[in-house]
Design a protein around this motif. Sequence first.
Motif, short mmCIF file in Angstrom:
data_model
loop_
_atom_site.label_atom_id
_atom_site.label_comp_id
_atom_site.label_asym_id
_atom_site.label_seq_id
_atom_site.Cartn_x
_atom_site.Cartn_y
_atom_site.Cartn_z
N LYS A 4 -1.24 1.18 20.09
CA LYS A 4 -0.66 -0.16 19.94
C LYS A 4 -1.36 -0.92 18.82
O LYS A 4 -0.70 -1.58 18.00
N ASN A 5 -2.67 -0.83 18.76
CA ASN A 5 -3.42 -1.53 17.71
C ASN A 5 -3.10 -0.96 16.33
O ASN A 5 -2.96 -1.70 15.36
N ALA A 6 -2.99 0.36 16.27
CA ALA A 6 -2.65 0.99 14.99
C ALA A 6 -1.25 0.59 14.55
O ALA A 6 -1.02 0.31 13.37
N LEU A 7 -0.31 0.55 15.47
CA LEU A 7 1.05 0.14 15.15
C LEU A 7 1.10 -1.31 14.71
O LEU A 7 1.77 -1.67 13.73
N ARG A 8 0.34 -2.14 15.39
CA ARG A 8 0.30 -3.56 15.03
C ARG A 8 -0.33 -3.74 13.64
O ARG A 8 0.18 -4.50 12.82
N ALA A 9 -1.42 -3.03 13.37
CA ALA A 9 -2.08 -3.12 12.06
C ALA A 9 -1.14 -2.62 10.96
O ALA A 9 -1.07 -3.21 9.86
N GLY A 10 -0.43 -1.55 11.21
CA GLY A 10 0.52 -1.03 10.23
C GLY A 10 1.65 -2.01 9.97
O GLY A 10 2.07 -2.18 8.83
N ALA A 11 2.15 -2.65 11.02
CA ALA A 11 3.22 -3.63 10.85
C ALA A 11 2.74 -4.85 10.06
O ALA A 11 3.47 -5.35 9.19
N VAL A 12 1.53 -5.29 10.33
CA VAL A 12 0.99 -6.43 9.59
C VAL A 12 0.80 -6.06 8.12
O VAL A 12 1.14 -6.83 7.22
N ALA A 13 0.26 -4.86 7.86
CA ALA A 13 0.05 -4.43 6.48
C ALA A 13 1.37 -4.28 5.74
O ALA A 13 1.51 -4.70 4.59
N ALA A 14 2.37 -3.70 6.40
CA ALA A 14 3.68 -3.53 5.77
C ALA A 14 4.33 -4.88 5.51
O ALA A 14 4.92 -5.12 4.45
N GLY A 15 4.25 -5.79 6.46
CA GLY A 15 4.82 -7.12 6.28
C GLY A 15 4.14 -7.88 5.16
O GLY A 15 4.80 -8.55 4.35
N MET A 19 5.95 -9.08 1.70
CA MET A 19 5.96 -10.49 1.28
C MET A 19 5.35 -10.65 -0.10
O MET A 19 5.84 -11.43 -0.92
N MET A 20 4.29 -9.91 -0.39
CA MET A 20 3.67 -10.00 -1.72
C MET A 20 4.62 -9.49 -2.79
O MET A 20 4.70 -10.06 -3.89
N LEU A 21 5.36 -8.42 -2.52
CA LEU A 21 6.31 -7.90 -3.48
C LEU A 21 7.45 -8.88 -3.72
O LEU A 21 7.91 -9.07 -4.85
N LEU A 22 7.92 -9.52 -2.66
CA LEU A 22 9.00 -10.48 -2.81
C LEU A 22 8.56 -11.73 -3.56
O LEU A 22 9.33 -12.30 -4.35
N MET A 23 7.33 -12.15 -3.34
CA MET A 23 6.84 -13.36 -4.00
C MET A 23 6.48 -13.11 -5.46
O MET A 23 6.51 -14.03 -6.26
N SER A 24 6.13 -11.90 -5.82
CA SER A 24 5.69 -11.63 -7.18
C SER A 24 6.83 -11.18 -8.09
O SER A 24 6.60 -10.85 -9.24
N SER A 25 8.05 -11.15 -7.60
CA SER A 25 9.15 -10.70 -8.44
C SER A 25 9.36 -11.54 -9.69
O SER A 25 9.73 -11.01 -10.72
#
Length: 78
Positions: A4-15, A19-25
């Motif tokens: 669960k912690n690994a899945l949560r960390a992966g989701a946070v990292a992916a999100g 967001m960084m890719l969308l903001m830096s376009s």
Amino acid sequence: MDKKNALRAGAVAAGTTLMMLLMSSPALALTRDDGDDPAPKLSVVETLGLFVALPIVLFLVIAGLVMVLDKSDRPKKA
């Protein structure tokens, strides 16, 4: 619980990455702004001189001045 912690960390990292890719376009835009005034391009020789040779020369000049102007009390050889 570890999965669960690994899945949560992966989701946070992916999100966060998404967001960084969308903001830096806008940084990838090819249109020029009003105040944008690019300088003329440097040749390879000018680039090497400016970013390689000049720092080496400055280092040698500063090191030489430090050695020449050194006031430490060293025993003099006879």
